[in-house]
Design a protein around this motif. Structure first.
Motif, PDB file in Angstrom:
ATOM      1  N   GLY B 351       0.833  -1.211   0.000  1.00 32.42           N
ATOM      2  CA  GLY B 351       0.000   0.000   0.000  1.00 32.42           C
ATOM      3  C   GLY B 351       0.862   1.254   0.000  1.00 32.42           C
ATOM      4  N   LEU B 352       1.917   1.230   0.799  1.00 32.20           N
ATOM      5  CA  LEU B 352       2.830   2.390   0.850  1.00 32.20           C
ATOM      6  C   LEU B 352       3.506   2.599  -0.508  1.00 32.20           C
ATOM      7  CD1 LEU B 352       4.587   1.871   4.311  1.00 32.20           C
ATOM      8  CD2 LEU B 352       3.083   3.773   3.663  1.00 32.20           C
ATOM      9  N   ALA B 353       3.906   1.480  -1.125  1.00 37.28           N
ATOM     10  CA  ALA B 353       4.586   1.563  -2.420  1.00 37.28           C
ATOM     11  C   ALA B 353       3.666   2.159  -3.482  1.00 37.28           C
ATOM     12  CB  ALA B 353       5.087   0.193  -2.856  1.00 37.28           C
ATOM     13  N   GLY B 406      -4.457   7.448   1.782  1.00 35.30           N
ATOM     14  CA  GLY B 406      -4.102   6.225   1.046  1.00 35.30           C
ATOM     15  C   GLY B 406      -3.988   5.032   1.987  1.00 35.30           C
ATOM     16  N   MET B 407      -3.272   5.241   3.097  1.00 37.85           N
ATOM     17  CA  MET B 407      -3.122   4.142   4.055  1.00 37.85           C
ATOM     18  C   MET B 407      -4.461   3.745   4.647  1.00 37.85           C
ATOM     19  SD  MET B 407       0.445   5.043   5.987  1.00 37.85           S
ATOM     20  CE  MET B 407       0.460   3.605   7.041  1.00 37.85           C
ATOM     21  N   ALA B 408      -5.329   4.742   4.924  1.00 34.89           N
ATOM     22  CA  ALA B 408      -6.655   4.462   5.476  1.00 34.89           C
ATOM     23  C   ALA B 408      -7.473   3.643   4.481  1.00 34.89           C
ATOM     24  CB  ALA B 408      -7.365   5.772   5.821  1.00 34.89           C
ATOM     25  N   LEU B 409      -7.428   4.043   3.193  1.00 32.61           N
ATOM     26  CA  LEU B 409      -8.180   3.307   2.166  1.00 32.61           C
ATOM     27  C   LEU B 409      -7.679   1.864   2.071  1.00 32.61           C
ATOM     28  CD1 LEU B 409      -8.337   6.030  -0.666  1.00 32.61           C
ATOM     29  CD2 LEU B 409     -10.280   5.164   0.672  1.00 32.61           C
ATOM     30  N   HIS B 410      -6.371   1.721   2.199  1.00 31.44           N
ATOM     31  CA  HIS B 410      -5.794   0.384   2.136  1.00 31.44           C
ATOM     32  C   HIS B 410      -6.337  -0.482   3.279  1.00 31.44           C
ATOM     33  CE1 HIS B 410      -2.765  -2.749   1.558  1.00 31.44           C
ATOM     34  NE2 HIS B 410      -2.670  -2.764   2.889  1.00 31.44           N
TER      35      HIS B 410
END
Lengths: 135, 502
Positions: B351-353, B406-410
């Motif tokens: 997800g971070l990538a 983004g991290m939350a969506l992941h």
């Protein structure tokens, strides 16, 4: 097993200010610090908030991220120095890329093993107490 | 052709032969110094030419000299007929020996003036002063054009009346061609000098003063040309002081080239520019000159600085990302066994990538919300448009907001796939975002699940909850609300617009 209480146990917990713009790192740092027996005053993710919190005081040491959302945390370092509050700079920059405001400060490279950070924090607090006792 | 004209022609040829013989005899006599003067019959009556003074030997020597000189010498009578020409003239005009004699001079060469006004000027000079010097073009009988320099003198008879002309002609075609070449070269290099986007200064090594400066130099410094000429290099801030200027000249004499990088140049307005100077010592027809090429490297310096800054930024961001990975690993390790840890950590690093890719693609200038959602739901690509519905305006998130959201969506997607609306075959997720106008506009984003299994709030706060809760809040300095309703999980994020969008 009975144990003689250590000095640290009898003292109130040292309170730390976290200046870090990356929420994940701030959160992780907070967890580490609490687990290691520190109290956390709060997290400042922007330089304005950091300066306000430094102005208000109420903490024994600070951990500074060198770069706050693209803005240098240099002014926060200067403000902490003026108040005689010890601090550690954590940054992803190389020493040669470091801004002059952090000259002479204890700088740790990201990513930094939590144990080293805790150790460094205890170091500057002890030095501060010793300095205070002499003064 | 009738017989009359034929006989007339014979007569004319005979006459010409006689004249030619006469002319040759005259020439021989002149060359031999046997005559002091001669008479030529012409329409205007007999003309007497005085070729020399009293001394026959002197005139013979003179005749010999005329024959020997490398310049062409031609004498014509009042009707412009040639009565004398030397060997140099025969050579110059490509004539067989003595063929020119008796001919109208126009048979030997056709005269062309270089400038239309020259002809009148020449006639006036001959009339008033008896001589003319100048350049013109002679076209030979074979068509070859010669650039010549002529000196023409009026010949006078014993009574002092003009009786003909004596021309001394020098072929300057080669010199002309060389001059032409030099001129072309001069024009070409002058143009280069004038148009160059480098400053060029010519300095006299003796006085160390500027003798010439090109237009770019005046533009670079803001001084007019006349103020540059005569100045020393240190006076325009190119070198520190007079001593440095002397040092440069000394060094140049030793090495012929001196190079300075990063010299601060002070313009008339006091602005400083970074310049690079290359000075060369040249020999200019026996005189040494210094040529300084001055290049404005302000732009290059700026680029170098920018690259340096970018490198530092890349380093900072890479280290930050590693620190985030470290923190995520520590947090992920707090719950579950090793196998769970490894798979959860791998997903989160993925997800971070994905977020990193988006940021880099956009030069770290922000990320479109829809792109971010699509990237974080890459595993559910097939469901987008059917069970995963996206709705919202075009909006560009700041890098920080993009990472937090983004991290939350992941985490939301992973959770939905495991326990929520994407864990069965017909649940749906609606992802919407909007900008709420007002005195303090806000950015609102929500993740609403429907049709999934009944969900309940977890007993303990796991890392996923922290990511969609306080972590997302911190990234936008907003508020996140999580509800575990009977028809599915709902997540609402609200933050001041300025904290979220670029």
């Amino acid at each position: 097993m009975d144990q003689v209480p250590t000095t640290r146990d009898t003292q109130p917990k040292a309170c730390i200010l976290i200046v870090e713009d990356e929420p994940m790192l701030a959160f992780a740092l907070e967890e580490f610090l609490i687990d290691a027996g520190f109290a956390v005053l709060g997290v400042a993710g922007r330089i304005e908030k950091a300066l306000t919190m430094i102005e208000t005081g109420g903490f024994d040491a600070a951990i500074l991220d060198a770069n706050l959302a693209g803005v240098s945390a240099g002014p926060a370092a200067t403000a902490l120095r003026e108040r005689g509050v010890p601090f550690i700079v954590v940054s992803g920059y190389l020493a040669s890329q470091q801004q002059s405001a952090f000259k002479g400060a204890l700088c740790l490279q990201k990513p930094c093993p939590p144990e080293r950070l805790i150790e460094a924090l205890r170091g500057i607090l002890t030095a501060q107490r010793a300095g205070g006792a002499i003064a | 052709m009738n017989s009359l004209s034929q006989s007339a022609l014979f007569a004319e040829v005979a006459d010409l032969r006689t004249r030619l013989d006469g002319a040759e005899e005259t020439l021989r006599a002149i060359r031999g110094g046997e005559v002091d003067a001669f008479v030529v019959e012409s329409a205007a009556g007999p003309q007497v030419y005085t070729l020399q003074g009293q001394d026959a030997e002197a005139s013979r020597v003179r005749g010999e000299m005329l024959a020997q000189v490398s310049d062409a010498v031609i004498a014509v009578d009042g009707e412009m007929r040639v009565f004398y020409l030397n060997t140099a003239a025969e050579r110059l005009y490509g004539l067989a020996a003595s063929h020119g004699l008796g001919q109208p001079v126009s048979k030997i060469y056709e005269l062309r003036w270089l400038h239309p006004e020259d002809e009148a000027a020449a006639q006036a000079a001959l009339r008033d002063h008896g001589e003319w010097r100048g350049e013109n073009v002679h076209v030979r009988p074979d068509g070859r054009e010669l650039n010549v320099e002529s000196g023409i003198t009026v010949l006078r008879d014993t009574a002092g009346q003009p009786s003909g002309l004596l021309a001394v002609i020098r072929d300057v075609s080669e010199r002309k061609a060389r001059e032409e070449k030099v001129l072309v070269s001069e024009v070409r290099y002058r143009r280069l000098f004038e148009a160059a986007h480098d400053g060029v200064l010519i300095v006299d090594p003796e006085t160390r003063r500027i003798v010439e400066a090109n237009p770019f130099m005046t533009q670079l410094l803001g001084y007019p040309h006349e103020q540059l000429v005569g100045k020393e290099l240190y006076q325009i801030g190119l070198l520190r002081d007079e001593a440095a200027s002397q040092e440069m000249v000394k060094k140049l004499k030793r090495t012929s080239q001196v190079r300075y990088e990063d010299l601060p140049l002070e313009s008339q307005g006091g602005d400083h520019q970074e310049v690079e100077v290359v000075a060369n010592l040249y020999d200019e027809s026996g005189h040494p000159v210094i040529q300084c090429n001055i290049r404005d490297i302000t732009e290059r310096k700026r680029t170098e600085e920018h690259v340096k800054m970018l490198m530092a930024e890349v380093n900072h961001r890479a280290k930050n990302l590693l620190a985030v990975v470290q923190a995520v690993a520590v947090q992920t390790a707090k719950h579950g066994d090793v196998a769970t840890f490894v798979s959860r950590l791998s997903e989160r690093i993925g997800g971070l990538a994905a977020g990193q890719d988006l940021l880099v693609c956009n030069q770290w200038q922000g990320v479109e919300v829809s792109d971010l959602v699509t990237a974080q739901l890459a595993h559910f690509q097939d469901l987008i448009g059917t069970r995963v519905l996206l709705a919202g305006p075009t909006a560009r998130l700041t890098p920080d907001a993009a990472q937090g959201i983004g991290m939350a969506l992941h985490e939301l997607a992973t959770n939905a796939a495991k326990y929520g609306a994407l864990s069965n075959s017909d649940g749906t997720v609606r992802i919407t975002w909007q900008i709420r106008a007002g005195a303090e506009p806000r950015f609102l984003m929500s993740w609403l699940e429907d049709g999934g299994p009944k969900v309940v709030a977890p007993a303990r706060t796991g890392f996923g909850q922290i990511v969609i809760g306080r972590m997302a809040e911190a990234s936008v300095q907003g508020a996140a609300e999580i509800e575990y309703g009977s028809d599915g999980l709902s997540w609402n994020l609200s933050a001041p617009l300025k904290n979220v969008l670029t």
